[in-house]
Scaffold this active site. Structure first.
Site, PDB file in Angstrom:
ATOM      1  N   LYS A 110      -2.694 -33.240 -41.054  1.00 44.95           N
ATOM      2  CA  LYS A 110      -4.069 -33.322 -40.555  1.00 44.95           C
ATOM      3  C   LYS A 110      -4.518 -31.965 -40.014  1.00 44.95           C
ATOM      4  O   LYS A 110      -3.686 -31.080 -39.788  1.00 44.95           O
ATOM      5  CB  LYS A 110      -4.155 -34.392 -39.459  1.00 44.95           C
ATOM      6  N   ARG A 121      -5.505 -45.724 -27.521  1.00 48.97           N
ATOM      7  CA  ARG A 121      -6.394 -44.938 -28.363  1.00 48.97           C
ATOM      8  C   ARG A 121      -6.730 -45.853 -29.533  1.00 48.97           C
ATOM      9  O   ARG A 121      -7.375 -46.874 -29.332  1.00 48.97           O
ATOM     10  CB  ARG A 121      -5.688 -43.628 -28.765  1.00 48.97           C
ATOM     11  N   HIS A 140       2.063 -45.397 -32.225  1.00 46.57           N
ATOM     12  CA  HIS A 140       2.123 -43.969 -31.892  1.00 46.57           C
ATOM     13  C   HIS A 140       2.434 -43.842 -30.410  1.00 46.57           C
ATOM     14  O   HIS A 140       1.897 -44.597 -29.589  1.00 46.57           O
ATOM     15  CB  HIS A 140       0.766 -43.327 -32.228  1.00 46.57           C
ATOM     16  N   ARG A 186       7.270 -39.470 -38.819  1.00 43.93           N
ATOM     17  CA  ARG A 186       5.987 -38.781 -39.065  1.00 43.93           C
ATOM     18  C   ARG A 186       5.930 -37.438 -38.334  1.00 43.93           C
ATOM     19  O   ARG A 186       5.123 -37.254 -37.431  1.00 43.93           O
ATOM     20  CB  ARG A 186       4.810 -39.643 -38.572  1.00 43.93           C
ATOM     21  N   TYR A 231     -15.716  -6.309 -21.744  1.00 43.31           N
ATOM     22  CA  TYR A 231     -16.778  -7.043 -21.036  1.00 43.31           C
ATOM     23  C   TYR A 231     -16.343  -7.427 -19.635  1.00 43.31           C
ATOM     24  O   TYR A 231     -15.199  -7.830 -19.419  1.00 43.31           O
ATOM     25  CB  TYR A 231     -17.094  -8.349 -21.770  1.00 43.31           C
ATOM     26  N   CYS A 236     -12.710 -10.350 -26.937  1.00 39.67           N
ATOM     27  CA  CYS A 236     -14.079 -10.318 -27.455  1.00 39.67           C
ATOM     28  C   CYS A 236     -14.187 -11.242 -28.671  1.00 39.67           C
ATOM     29  O   CYS A 236     -13.197 -11.805 -29.124  1.00 39.67           O
ATOM     30  CB  CYS A 236     -14.459  -8.904 -27.885  1.00 39.67           C
ATOM     31  N   MET A 237     -15.395 -11.364 -29.198  1.00 39.55           N
ATOM     32  CA  MET A 237     -15.588 -12.251 -30.344  1.00 39.55           C
ATOM     33  C   MET A 237     -14.721 -11.803 -31.533  1.00 39.55           C
ATOM     34  O   MET A 237     -14.089 -12.617 -32.194  1.00 39.55           O
ATOM     35  CB  MET A 237     -17.065 -12.263 -30.745  1.00 39.55           C
ATOM     36  N   ASP A 238     -14.697 -10.485 -31.767  1.00 44.14           N
ATOM     37  CA  ASP A 238     -14.034  -9.980 -32.969  1.00 44.14           C
ATOM     38  C   ASP A 238     -12.889  -9.021 -32.687  1.00 44.14           C
ATOM     39  O   ASP A 238     -12.346  -8.444 -33.611  1.00 44.14           O
ATOM     40  CB  ASP A 238     -15.052  -9.219 -33.840  1.00 44.14           C
TER      41      ASP A 238
HETATM   42  C1  LIG Z   1      -0.493 -36.062 -35.255  1.00 45.72           C
HETATM   43  C2  LIG Z   1       0.260 -37.300 -35.441  1.00 45.72           C
HETATM   44  C3  LIG Z   1       1.642 -37.269 -35.708  1.00 45.72           C
HETATM   45  C4  LIG Z   1       2.450 -35.999 -35.691  1.00 45.72           C
HETATM   46  O1  LIG Z   1       2.602 -35.524 -34.371  1.00 45.72           O
HETATM   47  P1  LIG Z   1       3.566 -34.301 -34.049  1.00 45.72           P
HETATM   48  O2  LIG Z   1       3.679 -34.321 -32.585  1.00 45.72           O
HETATM   49  O3  LIG Z   1       2.897 -33.082 -34.563  1.00 45.72           O
HETATM   50  O4  LIG Z   1       4.841 -34.571 -34.760  1.00 45.72           O
HETATM   51  C5  LIG Z   1       2.278 -38.460 -35.979  1.00 45.72           C
HETATM   52  N1  LIG Z   1       1.590 -39.628 -35.963  1.00 45.72           N
HETATM   53  C6  LIG Z   1       0.268 -39.707 -35.697  1.00 45.72           C
HETATM   54  C7  LIG Z   1      -0.414 -41.026 -35.689  1.00 45.72           C
HETATM   55  C8  LIG Z   1      -0.438 -38.549 -35.415  1.00 45.72           C
HETATM   56  O5  LIG Z   1      -1.742 -38.618 -35.138  1.00 45.72           O
END
Ligand SMILES: *Cc1c(COP(=O)(O)O)cnc(C)c1O
Length: 386
Positions: free
Chosen positions: A48, A146, A175, A231, A274, A321-323
């Site tokens: 992701k 969540r 999760h 995961r 700045y 700075c920005m850049d």
């Molecule tokens: C982002 C995410 C993960 C991976 O998390 P890490 O801490 O980067 O291993 C696994 N499961 C779900 C649902 C996530 O949103």
């Protein structure tokens, strides 16, 4: 033309990490009492947020080639980009489904997460209209509060899932909120609730073939949460979540590089940048590096972070700075064109993203994801640099 600030993405390191994690899963420490499954868990590679800034298409294709069982991304839009890049493996969509994008599930063969009764109804009726059955992963909220079906309300919500003829519940997952603190009581509680939730599903005749729960932290610290698939995200990119200790030899996948564009002498008592937040207390040499907050460098790095120039750590001073950033290189002979390492190794020195995050009070996830879109990613595998 390529700008001087670039991110190098070491796909060989990614594959090394992926294989290292798989090897670790296969040889689970002997005597681990909580290990549940008897076969080696598979891996869902989490890509992701543009693969944590590394470039989702290249990373996902490399993971597919290395044998990842699935990849996962945040939403349907991200998943479609992967398909358009030629990815053929299974793609799990973690997030809440945007109803306007539901067609993508069918048109691109994606695996949606069902995380609410409403989402389940929407997917069921879209599948029914098309006369297909769609493989789904059912998410249970065991305490993170969540996304997901509440663990303590399943007797109300599951009958509709069980009755949905066009939904094939292939997997159930949860999760963890606190897996990076292994002794945490919320972590233990979420595990217990997940066990109980799976029993409630069975009572409603929902028997998913697969179960998954472990993010990187749980993969490292809690073999009892591995089930059929893990995961990992951050761990695959070579960074340990929450600084968890582990015996794996992981390699950082991303490094960030630039070049000095100018060098300037500043007299004692003068300021640079700045806001005049840096005053030279001695004759000072400042190197100017063309990477700023528009490239994702956090403004808090001024006065807290370092870069490597000529193998030496040089403090970032003044303000980001920005850049550009301004770097104090007093005492080192530095010239325009010199290589600058913002994250990564140079000579004997190295700056890790975890250490940079600690210096400014954030997490490595945030720093990786924020590496800006105008920074070119350079891949070390020709075929992946699409
Ligand atoms: C982002 C995410 C993960 C991976 O998390 P890490 O801490 O980067 O291993 C696994 N499961 C779900 C649902 C996530 O949103």
């Amino acid at each position: 033309m390529i700008r001087s600030t670039v991110a190098r993405i070491d796909l060989d390191a990614l594959i090394h990490n992926f294989r290292t994690i798989r090897g670790y899963l296969a040889t689970a420490r002997v005597g681990t009492p909580t290990r549940i499954g008897t076969t080696t868990p598979g891996v869902i590679g989490v890509v992701k947020a543009n693969a944590y800034g590394h470039g989702a298409a290249a990373v996902a294709l490399a993971l597919e080639q290395a044998g990842a069982d699935m990849v996962a991304c945040a939403d349907i839009e991200e998943a479609i980009l992967l398909r358009e890049a030629g990815l053929r493996c299974r793609v799990l969509v973690f997030g809440a489904l945007s109803l306007s994008a539901l067609d993508g599930i069918f048109d691109h063969d994606l695996t949606p997460t069902l995380s609410s009764p409403m989402a389940a109804r929407a997917v069921q009726s879209a599948a029914e209209r098309r006369g297909v059955r769609v493989r789904c992963h059912l998410k249970i909220d065991t305490g993170m509060n969540r996304l997901g079906f509440r663990h303590d309300n399943l007797d109300r919500t599951m009958p509709a899932i069980a009755a949905a003829a066009n939904l094939e519940i292939e997997a159930v997952y949860t999760h963890f909120a606190t897996a990076d603190s292994p002794g945490d009581e919320w972590f233990a509680q979420q595990q217990a609730r997940f066990d109980a939730a799976r029993a409630r599903l069975a009572a409603h005749r929902i028997r998913p073939r697969l179960v998954h729960a472990a993010n990187s932290a749980a993969t490292l610290s809690a073999p009892g949460t591995w089930f059929d698939l893990v995961r990992p995200g951050l761990l695959m990119y070579g960074v340990s979540p929450g600084g968890l200790e582990h015996g794996l030899t992981l390699k950082p996948v991303m490094s960030l590089h630039s070049r000095v564009v100018a060098v300037k002498g500043v007299r004692r008592g003068e300021i640079t940048g700045y806001g005049g937040r840096f005053t030279a207390d001695r004759p000072t040499t400042i190197a100017i590096v063309p990477a700023g907050y528009a490239d994702g460098l956090d403004a808090r790095l001024a006065g807290r972070g370092h870069v490597l120039i000529r193998g030496r750590l040089a403090p970032i001073v003044g303000s980001v700075c920005m850049d550009m950033i301004l770097v104090d290189v007093t005492g080192t002979v530095v010239e325009p064109g010199d290589a600058v390492t913002i994250i990564g190794q140079q000579g004997e020195g190295s700056i890790g993203v975890a250490e940079m995050a600690r210096a400014i009070g954030t997490i490595p996830y945030e720093l990786l994801c924020r590496v800006g879109t105008r920074i070119e990613r350079i891949y070390n595998r020709e075929s992946q640099s699409r």
